[in-house]
Write a protein that holds these residues in place. Structure first.
Motif, PDB file in Angstrom:
ATOM      1  N   UNK A 101      33.443   5.923 -33.986  1.00 33.72           N
ATOM      2  CA  UNK A 101      32.267   6.678 -34.411  1.00 33.72           C
ATOM      3  C   UNK A 101      31.062   6.194 -33.608  1.00 33.72           C
ATOM      4  N   UNK A 102      30.434   7.094 -32.897  1.00 30.13           N
ATOM      5  CA  UNK A 102      29.258   6.760 -32.090  1.00 30.13           C
ATOM      6  C   UNK A 102      28.212   7.850 -32.234  1.00 30.13           C
ATOM      7  N   UNK A 103      26.954   7.487 -32.006  1.00 33.51           N
ATOM      8  CA  UNK A 103      25.885   8.475 -32.041  1.00 33.51           C
ATOM      9  C   UNK A 103      25.913   9.316 -30.768  1.00 33.51           C
ATOM     10  N   UNK A 104      25.490  10.560 -30.901  1.00 30.07           N
ATOM     11  CA  UNK A 104      25.406  11.422 -29.728  1.00 30.07           C
ATOM     12  C   UNK A 104      24.247  10.958 -28.846  1.00 30.07           C
ATOM     13  N   UNK A 105      24.437  11.025 -27.542  1.00 30.72           N
ATOM     14  CA  UNK A 105      23.378  10.644 -26.613  1.00 30.72           C
ATOM     15  C   UNK A 105      22.357  11.765 -26.512  1.00 30.72           C
ATOM     16  N   UNK A 106      21.084  11.356 -26.443  1.00 28.07           N
ATOM     17  CA  UNK A 106      20.015  12.345 -26.316  1.00 28.07           C
ATOM     18  C   UNK A 106      19.617  12.469 -24.854  1.00 28.07           C
ATOM     19  N   UNK A 107      19.592  13.685 -24.386  1.00 35.54           N
ATOM     20  CA  UNK A 107      19.179  13.928 -23.011  1.00 35.54           C
ATOM     21  C   UNK A 107      18.650  15.350 -22.903  1.00 35.54           C
ATOM     22  N   UNK A 108      17.757  15.605 -21.926  1.00 43.19           N
ATOM     23  CA  UNK A 108      17.228  16.962 -21.767  1.00 43.19           C
ATOM     24  C   UNK A 108      18.333  17.937 -21.364  1.00 43.19           C
ATOM     25  N   UNK A 109      18.238  19.175 -21.820  1.00 42.91           N
ATOM     26  CA  UNK A 109      19.259  20.160 -21.436  1.00 42.91           C
ATOM     27  C   UNK A 109      19.103  20.552 -19.973  1.00 42.91           C
ATOM     28  N   UNK A 110      20.214  20.662 -19.280  1.00 46.32           N
ATOM     29  CA  UNK A 110      20.185  21.063 -17.877  1.00 46.32           C
ATOM     30  C   UNK A 110      20.907  22.392 -17.719  1.00 46.32           C
ATOM     31  N   UNK A 111      20.186  23.415 -17.266  1.00 45.50           N
ATOM     32  CA  UNK A 111      20.841  24.684 -16.967  1.00 45.50           C
ATOM     33  C   UNK A 111      21.092  24.784 -15.456  1.00 45.50           C
TER      34      UNK A 111
END
Length: 338
Positions: free
Chosen positions: A108-118
């Motif tokens: 169980x790990x937290x989701x990484x936060x990062x800016x969305x890249x299109x």
């Protein structure tokens, strides 16, 4: 006859107290005016204690089902155990068994936060890499700001608590306590700042330029030689106060324009090495779950932590840029982590 009422909480407390005083069960029954058998039953049940939990055998999952669960868990990393097993059409498995199976193959790990890249972002990141691939990054001043709070990031106050020991108590604030906005820069092996943004000041184009004038230009840039100023490249991200026409024109009047002002691709904090410096400072000021009681105390901690960052650490960060650029090309503009 109707069923008699169960013992109330008050009566149970009195029974315990009378037993401690040495009263017999018969005497307690008379004092409470309850049936003797009721009192004896309560005393017997209390002395037996809680029954030990019997571990039930785990439902067997076939090797085929196990492979299926592993594939679905990889595709749905944030799904619950129930959702994963339902997607595999595996029913009748209790939660404890589902979690035990998943623990054998995952963590169980937290989701990484990062800016969305299109797609457009990725193309712009690749174009930026191609533009600056031959740049001497030892001449680039990497800048950014960071907000530090009194309590640190959520989830950092965790540790190993020994059995039988109580977890340390942390302060709980109703309104969070606010924070301090810090600005700094790094170039080659040198740290510029950190400088503190005045409390209550919202950084728009005008206040941002005034802040740079009072701190960066007066306290650092003005002391540098003409040859240094001629070769230095100023980097800043695309925050509205940084990339506005007002700020760009103001920097141009200061001599930072055209090739001396680095363009920056969208959604790219992973390309800025000073983000790693912020991580080093935060790990230091919030180590062991430390909290602060005032904004001045957390600011003093930031200054002290920044002084402990030596030139070799900063040089390692600034020299990592060539590798970062190559990683962006290898991932076709994708996020490279930090």
């Amino acid at each position: 006859m109707g069923q008699k009422k169960d013992l109330t909480g008050s009566e149970k407390s009195k029974i315990v107290r009378y037993l401690a005083e040495g009263c017999s069960s018969l005497k307690i029954a008379k004092l409470l005016k309850r049936d003797h058998r009721t009192i004896k039953r309560f005393i017997q049940n209390s002395q037996q204690g809680r029954k030990k939990r019997v571990e039930k055998p785990r439902r067997k999952i076939t090797a085929h089902e196990l492979r299926k669960v592993k594939r679905v868990a990889a595709k749905m990393p944030l799904a619950t155990s129930l959702a994963i097993f339902q997607s595999c059409n595996i029913t009748g498995v209790p939660k404890s068994t589902r979690c035990a199976i998943l623990r054998d193959m995952a963590k169980v790990r937290k989701a990484e936060r990062r800016p969305p890249l299109n797609k457009t972002h990725k193309l712009k990141r690749q174009d930026w890499v191609k533009k600056y691939l031959k740049t001497d990054f030892s001449k680039v001043l990497w800048t950014d700001d960071m907000r530090v709070s009194l309590d640190g990031p959520d989830g950092w106050a965790r540790g190993w608590i020994g059995k039988g020991q109580r977890a340390p108590v942390r302060l709980r604030r109703q309104q969070g306590g606010g924070g301090v906005l810090v600005w700094a820069g790094i170039i080659k092996d040198e740290l510029v700042g950190p400088f503190r943004v005045e409390d209550g000041v919202k950084l728009n184009s005008q206040s941002y330029c005034q802040f740079l004038e009072d701190t960066f230009f007066k306290q650092w840039y003005r002391k540098k030689s003409a040859s240094f100023k001629k070769n230095m490249i100023f980097m800043q991200d695309n925050a509205p106060s940084h990339a506005s026409k007002y700020s760009t024109a103001w920097l141009a009047r200061k001599g930072i324009k055209e090739e001396k002002l680095m363009t920056w691709p969208p959604c790219s904090p992973d390309l800025n090495p000073i983000e790693n410096l912020w991580s080093i400072i935060k790990c230091e000021i919030y180590k062991e779950g430390k909290q602060y009681t005032s904004l001045n105390s957390v600011w003093e901690a930031v200054v002290a932590a920044a002084r402990n960052v030596d030139g070799e650490q900063i040089k390692t960060l600034t020299e990592s840029m060539d590798g970062r650029l190559l990683s962006v090309l290898a991932k076709k503009g994708g996020y490279i982590g930090r």
